[in-house]
Design a protein around this motif. Sequence first.
Motif, PDB file in Angstrom:
ATOM      1  N   GLU A 150       0.866  -1.172   0.000  1.00 35.35           N
ATOM      2  CA  GLU A 150       0.000   0.000   0.000  1.00 35.35           C
ATOM      3  C   GLU A 150       0.905   1.225   0.000  1.00 35.35           C
ATOM      4  OE1 GLU A 150      -3.492   2.119   2.640  1.00 35.35           O
ATOM      5  OE2 GLU A 150      -2.986   0.048   3.014  1.00 35.35           O
ATOM      6  N   GLU A 188      -8.137  10.627   2.642  1.00 40.26           N
ATOM      7  CA  GLU A 188      -8.463   9.756   1.513  1.00 40.26           C
ATOM      8  C   GLU A 188      -8.348  10.566   0.224  1.00 40.26           C
ATOM      9  OE1 GLU A 188      -9.180   6.416   1.651  1.00 40.26           O
ATOM     10  OE2 GLU A 188      -8.788   6.536   3.797  1.00 40.26           O
ATOM     11  N   THR A 189      -7.883   9.941  -0.839  1.00 33.95           N
ATOM     12  CA  THR A 189      -7.805  10.628  -2.118  1.00 33.95           C
ATOM     13  C   THR A 189      -9.187  10.636  -2.759  1.00 33.95           C
ATOM     14  OG1 THR A 189      -7.228   8.599  -3.281  1.00 33.95           O
ATOM     15  CG2 THR A 189      -5.411   9.961  -2.516  1.00 33.95           C
ATOM     16  N   THR A 206      -8.714   8.550  -8.427  1.00 32.27           N
ATOM     17  CA  THR A 206      -7.503   7.748  -8.452  1.00 32.27           C
ATOM     18  C   THR A 206      -6.288   8.665  -8.494  1.00 32.27           C
ATOM     19  OG1 THR A 206      -8.657   6.002  -9.648  1.00 32.27           O
ATOM     20  CG2 THR A 206      -6.266   5.946  -9.705  1.00 32.27           C
ATOM     21  N   LYS A 244      -0.816   3.034  -7.489  1.00 31.02           N
ATOM     22  CA  LYS A 244      -2.030   3.798  -7.232  1.00 31.02           C
ATOM     23  C   LYS A 244      -2.013   4.147  -5.757  1.00 31.02           C
ATOM     24  CE  LYS A 244      -5.034   0.890  -9.338  1.00 31.02           C
ATOM     25  NZ  LYS A 244      -6.366   0.332  -9.576  1.00 31.02           N
ATOM     26  N   HIS A 282      -4.062   5.516  -2.376  1.00 37.33           N
ATOM     27  CA  HIS A 282      -5.405   5.620  -1.825  1.00 37.33           C
ATOM     28  C   HIS A 282      -5.452   6.566  -0.637  1.00 37.33           C
ATOM     29  CE1 HIS A 282      -6.750   2.416  -4.432  1.00 37.33           C
ATOM     30  NE2 HIS A 282      -5.683   1.735  -4.084  1.00 37.33           N
ATOM     31  N   LYS A 283      -4.272   6.936  -0.137  1.00 34.72           N
ATOM     32  CA  LYS A 283      -4.214   7.808   1.035  1.00 34.72           C
ATOM     33  C   LYS A 283      -3.111   8.839   0.878  1.00 34.72           C
ATOM     34  CE  LYS A 283      -5.679   4.256   4.290  1.00 34.72           C
ATOM     35  NZ  LYS A 283      -5.283   3.482   5.464  1.00 34.72           N
TER      36      LYS A 283
END
Length: 115
Positions: free
Chosen positions: A14, A61-62, A65, A91, A93-94
């Motif tokens: 992640e 949070e994004t 994308t 990618k 996500h945060k």
Amino acid sequence: MNDESVKVTKEEAEYVLIDLDDVARHIDIPSEAPYILSGLDTLNPVLTIDGKIKLVGKYLETIGTCLAFSDKEVAAADNQTPHKTVEPVAKLHKILKFRLALDNVDGENTRSTSS
């Protein structure tokens, strides 16, 4: 051979974007300074830079994308100029947004309390 099967679990990586924009406006962060990033699995991770600067983070949070890319210099053939290629890395996500901590690195409150 044993009948028990060995389960191999694959952990997914992640990626998190570290945002230091608000902090960098107020303090100078040396580019080669050592740092310690702790508490990534908590709500407020801590980033200590050069043992002197303590920052507290907060996850955001994004929206949509968010992609991270790397660029590489590609050697060119004869009579051609070198060029760069851009490849996606991950990618996100945060976003981990940091601010200056209210206390110093030793954990003592910088404000004095009077009794």
